[in-house]
Structures are given as C-alpha cells and as structure tokens.
Design a protein around this motif. Structure first.
Motif, PDB file in Angstrom:
ATOM      1  N   THR A 118       0.836  -1.205   0.000  1.00 15.36           N
ATOM      2  CA  THR A 118       0.000   0.000   0.000  1.00 15.36           C
ATOM      3  C   THR A 118       0.874   1.260   0.000  1.00 15.36           C
ATOM      4  O   THR A 118       0.634   2.197  -0.774  1.00 15.36           O
ATOM      5  CB  THR A 118      -0.923  -0.011   1.246  1.00 15.36           C
TER       6      THR A 118
ATOM      7  N   ARG B 272       9.330 -13.547   1.648  1.00 18.93           N
ATOM      8  CA  ARG B 272       9.690 -12.597   2.718  1.00 18.93           C
ATOM      9  C   ARG B 272       9.322 -13.159   4.079  1.00 18.93           C
ATOM     10  O   ARG B 272       8.241 -13.693   4.251  1.00 18.93           O
ATOM     11  CB  ARG B 272       8.961 -11.261   2.498  1.00 18.93           C
TER      12      ARG B 272
ATOM     13  N   GLU C 284       5.364 -12.987   9.948  1.00 16.04           N
ATOM     14  CA  GLU C 284       4.769 -13.076   8.605  1.00 16.04           C
ATOM     15  C   GLU C 284       5.688 -13.855   7.676  1.00 16.04           C
ATOM     16  O   GLU C 284       6.899 -13.643   7.649  1.00 16.04           O
ATOM     17  CB  GLU C 284       4.579 -11.659   8.039  1.00 16.04           C
TER      18      GLU C 284
ATOM     19  N   SER D 187      -4.726  -2.679   4.217  1.00 15.37           N
ATOM     20  CA  SER D 187      -3.289  -2.803   4.478  1.00 15.37           C
ATOM     21  C   SER D 187      -3.025  -3.598   5.753  1.00 15.37           C
ATOM     22  O   SER D 187      -3.433  -3.197   6.853  1.00 15.37           O
ATOM     23  CB  SER D 187      -2.645  -1.424   4.597  1.00 15.37           C
ATOM     24  N   LEU D 188      -2.322  -4.699   5.591  1.00 18.61           N
ATOM     25  CA  LEU D 188      -1.972  -5.551   6.719  1.00 18.61           C
ATOM     26  C   LEU D 188      -1.012  -4.842   7.674  1.00 18.61           C
ATOM     27  O   LEU D 188      -1.180  -4.877   8.896  1.00 18.61           O
ATOM     28  CB  LEU D 188      -1.324  -6.828   6.165  1.00 18.61           C
TER      29      LEU D 188
ATOM     30  N   ARG E 258      -3.846 -12.799  -1.863  1.00 20.71           N
ATOM     31  CA  ARG E 258      -4.342 -11.521  -2.393  1.00 20.71           C
ATOM     32  C   ARG E 258      -3.683 -11.203  -3.730  1.00 20.71           C
ATOM     33  O   ARG E 258      -2.475 -11.404  -3.890  1.00 20.71           O
ATOM     34  CB  ARG E 258      -4.020 -10.380  -1.418  1.00 20.71           C
TER      35      ARG E 258
ATOM     36  N   ARG F 293      -2.551  -8.193  -5.707  1.00 18.13           N
ATOM     37  CA  ARG F 293      -2.307  -6.785  -5.415  1.00 18.13           C
ATOM     38  C   ARG F 293      -2.385  -5.979  -6.703  1.00 18.13           C
ATOM     39  O   ARG F 293      -1.757  -6.327  -7.711  1.00 18.13           O
ATOM     40  CB  ARG F 293      -0.921  -6.597  -4.767  1.00 18.13           C
TER      41      ARG F 293
ATOM     42  N   GLU G  47       0.083 -12.580  -3.849  1.00 20.55           N
ATOM     43  CA  GLU G  47       0.730 -12.849  -2.552  1.00 20.55           C
ATOM     44  C   GLU G  47      -0.007 -13.926  -1.768  1.00 20.55           C
ATOM     45  O   GLU G  47      -1.222 -13.819  -1.584  1.00 20.55           O
ATOM     46  CB  GLU G  47       0.680 -11.590  -1.675  1.00 20.55           C
TER      47      GLU G  47
END
Ligand code: 16G
Length: 243
Positions: A89, A210, A221, A164-165, A132, A134, A144
């Motif tokens: 985002t 990531r 995450e 937005s996470l 998601r 994006r 993602e």
C-alpha cells in the motif's frame, strides 16, 4: 532517417528510431507499432532486418508482441527499491498509484512444516492464511500468499485482509514491525498464477519470499509473492563500506 552508408547496422538504426519515438512520448505504452511490412517499405529494407530490430526490443521488454494482433509499446516497469521495509500500500501510494486488492481466500489454518519453520512455531499451530492479488490502478501486479502467526497478530479477518496488513499491525494492534529477510528468484508463470495475474502461462515472474519480524526479532509473517516480470524491476543501493 535510415542511413545505409553509415557503419551502424540498419537494424540498430531502426531500434534507435523506435527508442527515440518512445522517449519523446510520440509512441506511448499500449500504442500499436506499424507492421513489419510497413516499416520495411518505408525504410526500403528487408522484413528480416525489421524483425531483428523489433525482436531485440521485445527481449528487452520495451515492446511486446501479441499473437495475431501486432507489436505494442510495453507498459513502463515499476521500479521498487530493495532497501527499507515498506508495504505494498505504501509503495503504490508513494508512486501515485491507487493500491487495490482482490482477496482470493482468507482462512484460519494449521501451520505446515514449511510455514512452522519460517514462523518459528510448531507444525499444527494456528496461522492465518490468505491470498491476495495486489493491484496498482486496478491492474494486477503481484500475487501474494501470506501466512501470519495467529497468536502474535490477533483478530485478523477478511476485512483486514482486504486492506493494508501492515497498517493494521502497527496502527490497530500497536505492534512494531522491525525487519524482513527476503529472497528473489526468477521463474515462469504456471497456468494458475498467469490467470490470476492477467499474463500468459510461461511469461516471466519473480518469486519473492519474505519473512518479517517484529522489533523484538519474533517472526510474524511469511509471504510468497509472484511479481509480474513485465511490470517490475528492483533496484538496490550498495555502499562500498557496507561490506
Ligand atoms: C508487501 C510485502 C508483503 C507484505 C505486504 C503488506 C513484498 C515482497 N511483500 O507486498 O510481505 O505483506 O507488503 O502490504 O514486498 P499491505 O500493508 O498493503 O497489506
């Protein structure tokens, strides 16, 4: 415009001409180029020569060919710097694009051995899992698949996943995101990814993996993302004294 007495090869001169028109904005992303036949007639050169010039620009990613339609000016690639931990985002907003999301699924599941290892938890423990697409100005950029440590980041829901996470984690959970470790690998899109990203199976993609940690070093995450190779390039600043 083509100088046949020049030592510069003719295909190269044609390429330079195309590049100049693109730089000057005379040909914009999405515009169709004249056909190889028209180019060949205009410059009084063989179609083979024109094809050679165009093929190299296609390989460079500046042009793209569409079967049965023609050759088009490719969209400009988004440049993403690799220093500094940012969210999708934030990246899109910084570039003046409207960030968007298509949520394919959101579920609570059990960590498998791969996820458990990445998130430093036991297999079978609770994770949130979501996928998601994006979007930047409504165009798919990346796919993602995200796994979140459910005991650390509480209260995730479809509603949060649609936005937005990182903003949820920092502003609503008041947790501090610390750092991420990331790997990048080139690959080609399989049927499934291609369909979701609006590209063809076999097109280039970049797999980014990531692992993101809170400030105290706890991983929360684990994300696997497929970025479109035709729309992304990554840049990195490398100070010599950073060895
Ligand atoms: C980026 C991150 C992803 C993170 C997301 C949060 C990469 C490869 N991935 O897309 O790990 O989950 O940002 O974005 O950079 P958000 O706050 O907009 O949901």
């Amino acid at each position: 415009m083509i100088d046949k007495s020049s030592p510069l090869p003719i295909y190269y001169q044609i390429q330079e001409m195309i590049r100049k028109k693109m730089d000057a904005g005379e040909w914009q992303p999405g515009d169709m180029l004249p056909s190889e036949r028209i180019f060949a007639e205009e410059f009084e050169v063989s179609r083979m020569t024109v094809r050679q010039a165009i093929t190299e620009l296609v390989n460079e990613g500046l042009l793209r060919r569409e079967k049965g339609k023609g050759t088009f000016v490719a969209e400009k690639k988004l440049e993403q710097t690799l220093q500094g931990l940012t969210s999708f985002t934030e990246d899109m907003k910084a570039r003046g694009f409207e960030p968007g999301n298509i949520l394919n699924y959101f579920r609570v599941s059990e960590a498998n051995s791969d996820t458990a290892k990445a998130l430093n938890m036991k297999a079978g423990e609770k994770v949130y899992e979501m996928q998601r697409i994006r979007l930047a100005d409504k165009e798919p950029m990346a796919l993602e698949t995200t796994f979140i440590h459910a005991d650390l980041i509480k209260g995730l829901s479809e509603k949060v996943a649609g936005k937005s996470l990182y903003s949820y984690i920092e502003n609503e959970q008041n947790l501090k995101i610390g750092f991420a470790n990331q790997t990048l690998e080139s690959a080609i899109a399989a049927e499934k990814e291609a369909e979701l990203l609006g590209i063809q199976a076999g097109d280039p993609i970049l797999w980014i993996s990531r692992m993101t940690h809170l400030q105290d070093g706890t991983p929360f995450e684990y994300v696997k993302s497929a970025y479109r190779g035709d729309r992304y390039k990554f840049s990195i600043h490398m100070p010599r004294d950073g060895r």
